[in-house]
Design a protein around this motif. Structure first.
Motif, PDB file in Angstrom:
ATOM      1  N   MET A  17       0.622  -1.128   0.345  1.00 39.36           N
ATOM      2  CA  MET A  17      -0.030   0.087   0.128  1.00 39.36           C
ATOM      3  C   MET A  17       1.078   1.454   0.927  1.00 39.36           C
ATOM      4  O   MET A  17       1.985   1.236   0.711  1.00 39.36           O
ATOM      5  CB  MET A  17      -1.291  -0.028   1.385  1.00 39.36           C
ATOM      6  CG  MET A  17      -2.214   1.103   1.073  1.00 39.36           C
ATOM      7  SD  MET A  17      -1.024   3.196   1.991  1.00 39.36           S
ATOM      8  CE  MET A  17      -2.422   3.025   3.162  1.00 39.36           C
TER       9      MET A  17
ATOM     10  N   HIS B  74       4.529  -5.555   9.219  1.00 36.13           N
ATOM     11  CA  HIS B  74       4.510  -4.617   8.527  1.00 36.13           C
ATOM     12  C   HIS B  74       5.810  -4.206   8.768  1.00 36.13           C
ATOM     13  O   HIS B  74       6.831  -4.481   9.226  1.00 36.13           O
ATOM     14  CB  HIS B  74       3.135  -3.678   8.331  1.00 36.13           C
ATOM     15  CG  HIS B  74       3.424  -2.878  10.419  1.00 36.13           C
ATOM     16  ND1 HIS B  74       3.203  -3.359  11.210  1.00 36.13           N
ATOM     17  CD2 HIS B  74       4.192  -1.691   9.894  1.00 36.13           C
ATOM     18  CE1 HIS B  74       3.338  -2.343  12.156  1.00 36.13           C
ATOM     19  NE2 HIS B  74       4.194  -1.492  11.524  1.00 36.13           N
TER      20      HIS B  74
ATOM     21  N   SER C 199      12.493  -3.848   0.027  1.00 33.26           N
ATOM     22  CA  SER C 199      10.837  -4.224   0.120  1.00 33.26           C
ATOM     23  C   SER C 199      11.222  -6.497   0.605  1.00 33.26           C
ATOM     24  O   SER C 199      10.663  -6.642   1.033  1.00 33.26           O
ATOM     25  CB  SER C 199      10.166  -4.517  -0.704  1.00 33.26           C
ATOM     26  OG  SER C 199      10.608  -4.985  -2.101  1.00 33.26           O
TER      27      SER C 199
ATOM     28  N   VAL D   5       9.731  -8.493   3.500  1.00 39.67           N
ATOM     29  CA  VAL D   5       9.395  -9.415   2.975  1.00 39.67           C
ATOM     30  C   VAL D   5       9.745 -10.752   3.092  1.00 39.67           C
ATOM     31  O   VAL D   5       8.983 -11.788   4.619  1.00 39.67           O
ATOM     32  CB  VAL D   5       8.614  -9.357   2.036  1.00 39.67           C
ATOM     33  CG1 VAL D   5       7.900 -10.512   1.351  1.00 39.67           C
ATOM     34  CG2 VAL D   5       7.753  -8.664   1.217  1.00 39.67           C
TER      35      VAL D   5
ATOM     36  N   GLU E  34       4.606  -7.827   6.087  1.00 41.70           N
ATOM     37  CA  GLU E  34       3.943  -8.016   5.044  1.00 41.70           C
ATOM     38  C   GLU E  34       2.535  -7.222   5.980  1.00 41.70           C
ATOM     39  O   GLU E  34       1.851  -8.405   6.603  1.00 41.70           O
ATOM     40  CB  GLU E  34       4.012  -8.777   4.254  1.00 41.70           C
ATOM     41  CG  GLU E  34       2.634  -8.385   2.927  1.00 41.70           C
ATOM     42  CD  GLU E  34       3.446  -9.613   2.218  1.00 41.70           C
ATOM     43  OE1 GLU E  34       2.086 -10.005   0.896  1.00 41.70           O
ATOM     44  OE2 GLU E  34       3.790 -10.684   1.784  1.00 41.70           O
ATOM     45  N   PRO E  35       1.432  -6.528   5.962  1.00 42.46           N
ATOM     46  CA  PRO E  35       2.323  -5.233   4.582  1.00 42.46           C
ATOM     47  C   PRO E  35       2.675  -4.216   4.236  1.00 42.46           C
ATOM     48  O   PRO E  35       3.655  -3.733   5.384  1.00 42.46           O
ATOM     49  CB  PRO E  35       0.283  -4.618   4.092  1.00 42.46           C
ATOM     50  CG  PRO E  35      -0.113  -4.935   5.552  1.00 42.46           C
ATOM     51  CD  PRO E  35       0.847  -6.025   6.543  1.00 42.46           C
TER      52      PRO E  35
ATOM     53  N   SER F 248       6.014  -1.335  -8.332  1.00 44.25           N
ATOM     54  CA  SER F 248       5.047  -2.118  -7.765  1.00 44.25           C
ATOM     55  C   SER F 248       5.616  -4.213  -8.796  1.00 44.25           C
ATOM     56  O   SER F 248       5.837  -4.890  -7.753  1.00 44.25           O
ATOM     57  CB  SER F 248       3.577  -2.551  -8.645  1.00 44.25           C
ATOM     58  OG  SER F 248       2.628  -2.209  -8.371  1.00 44.25           O
TER      59      SER F 248
ATOM     60  N   MET G 283       4.774  -6.932  -5.632  1.00 37.29           N
ATOM     61  CA  MET G 283       3.301  -7.141  -5.234  1.00 37.29           C
ATOM     62  C   MET G 283       2.893  -5.690  -6.624  1.00 37.29           C
ATOM     63  O   MET G 283       2.978  -4.510  -6.051  1.00 37.29           O
ATOM     64  CB  MET G 283       2.971  -7.136  -4.322  1.00 37.29           C
ATOM     65  CG  MET G 283       3.977  -6.314  -3.085  1.00 37.29           C
ATOM     66  SD  MET G 283       3.485  -5.887  -1.594  1.00 37.29           S
ATOM     67  CE  MET G 283       5.165  -7.563  -0.956  1.00 37.29           C
TER      68      MET G 283
ATOM     69  N   LEU H  95       0.290  -2.873  -5.808  1.00 35.40           N
ATOM     70  CA  LEU H  95       1.007  -1.700  -4.434  1.00 35.40           C
ATOM     71  C   LEU H  95      -0.878  -0.896  -4.885  1.00 35.40           C
ATOM     72  O   LEU H  95      -1.453  -0.509  -6.229  1.00 35.40           O
ATOM     73  CB  LEU H  95       0.969  -0.772  -4.557  1.00 35.40           C
ATOM     74  CG  LEU H  95       2.530  -0.942  -4.388  1.00 35.40           C
ATOM     75  CD1 LEU H  95       3.366  -0.104  -5.523  1.00 35.40           C
ATOM     76  CD2 LEU H  95       2.794  -0.200  -3.004  1.00 35.40           C
ATOM     77  N   THR H  96      -2.079  -0.802  -4.126  1.00 35.56           N
ATOM     78  CA  THR H  96      -3.240  -0.541  -3.190  1.00 35.56           C
ATOM     79  C   THR H  96      -2.485   1.110  -3.288  1.00 35.56           C
ATOM     80  O   THR H  96      -1.925   1.232  -2.475  1.00 35.56           O
ATOM     81  CB  THR H  96      -3.768  -0.609  -2.501  1.00 35.56           C
ATOM     82  OG1 THR H  96      -4.279  -1.895  -2.200  1.00 35.56           O
ATOM     83  CG2 THR H  96      -4.992   0.216  -2.238  1.00 35.56           C
TER      84      THR H  96
ATOM     85  N   TRP I  40      -8.021  -2.632   5.552  1.00 30.23           N
ATOM     86  CA  TRP I  40      -7.839  -3.335   7.491  1.00 30.23           C
ATOM     87  C   TRP I  40      -8.321  -3.512   8.379  1.00 30.23           C
ATOM     88  O   TRP I  40      -7.682  -4.259   9.017  1.00 30.23           O
ATOM     89  CB  TRP I  40      -5.882  -2.547   6.825  1.00 30.23           C
ATOM     90  CG  TRP I  40      -4.537  -2.293   5.972  1.00 30.23           C
ATOM     91  CD1 TRP I  40      -5.177  -3.443   5.258  1.00 30.23           C
ATOM     92  CD2 TRP I  40      -3.770  -2.312   5.602  1.00 30.23           C
ATOM     93  NE1 TRP I  40      -3.971  -4.129   3.930  1.00 30.23           N
ATOM     94  CE2 TRP I  40      -2.648  -2.782   5.241  1.00 30.23           C
ATOM     95  CE3 TRP I  40      -2.754  -0.932   6.087  1.00 30.23           C
ATOM     96  CZ2 TRP I  40      -1.556  -2.429   4.665  1.00 30.23           C
ATOM     97  CZ3 TRP I  40      -1.816  -0.630   5.857  1.00 30.23           C
ATOM     98  CH2 TRP I  40      -1.500  -0.538   4.792  1.00 30.23           C
TER      99      TRP I  40
END
Length: 173
Positions: free
Chosen positions: A1, A29, A62, A66, A71-72, A89, A94, A96-97, A167
């Protein structure tokens, strides 16, 4: 995110509060401020915001986060284009929001003025760049959701972000 928005909107502060919220809920996270990931001087003339360096560092960090179970990922920074979003991304391997933080021009002016109180040149640049960046982000339409933080506390904004990205499901959170 990833939290995006113009300067002074509170990306770093909200990301830190969001990380705190995840911590109190026991959710593994990692939080990365993209400004810190790209902080180096000088920047290449053809890459004044260190996009290439950010991407490289983001990939390395990242992967480590991870692998450690974090994660997130909560990222805070500016992404101006769909291709930039796709690049980031891919760097973290992964999707991305994107959640965009917004605030009224008066709020942004007040925050930027407080931030650059002793640096008139930086204040002028940021006051000129903030509305320009807002227009760029308006046109890019990268966000899956947005949160107006004009009247929110940082912790309330973090809860709002957590809710809109899914979340936190309970309204009392």
């Amino acid at each position: 995110m990833v939290l995006i928005g113009t300067m002074g909107v509170g990306k770093s502060s909200v990301a830190a509060a969001l990380a705190g919220l995840l911590t109190t809920r026991g959710i593994p996270h990692a939080r990365l401020d993209l400004d810190d990931v790209r902080r180096a001087w000088p920047a290449p003339a053809d890459d004044p915001f260190h996009f290439a360096l950010t991407t490289q560092n983001l990939s390395c960090l990242s992967t480590s986060f991870v692998r450690s179970g974090a994660e997130p990922l909560v990222l805070a920074g500016v992404i101006e284009t769909r291709s930039g979003l796709a690049t980031f991304s891919a760097a973290i391997d992964m999707p991305l929001t994107v959640c965009r933080l917004t605030a009224s021009p008066d709020v942004l002016r007040r925050r930027l003025t407080a931030r650059h109180l002793d640096d008139d040149e930086a204040l002028r640049w940021h006051l000129a760049r903030a509305p320009e960046l807002d227009r760029i982000l308006d046109a890019a339409l990268l966000e899956a959701c947005s949160v107006d933080v004009s009247t929110s506390t940082v912790s309330a904004a973090a809860r709002d972000v957590a809710r809109v990205v899914g979340w936190l499901q309970h309204p009392a959170c």
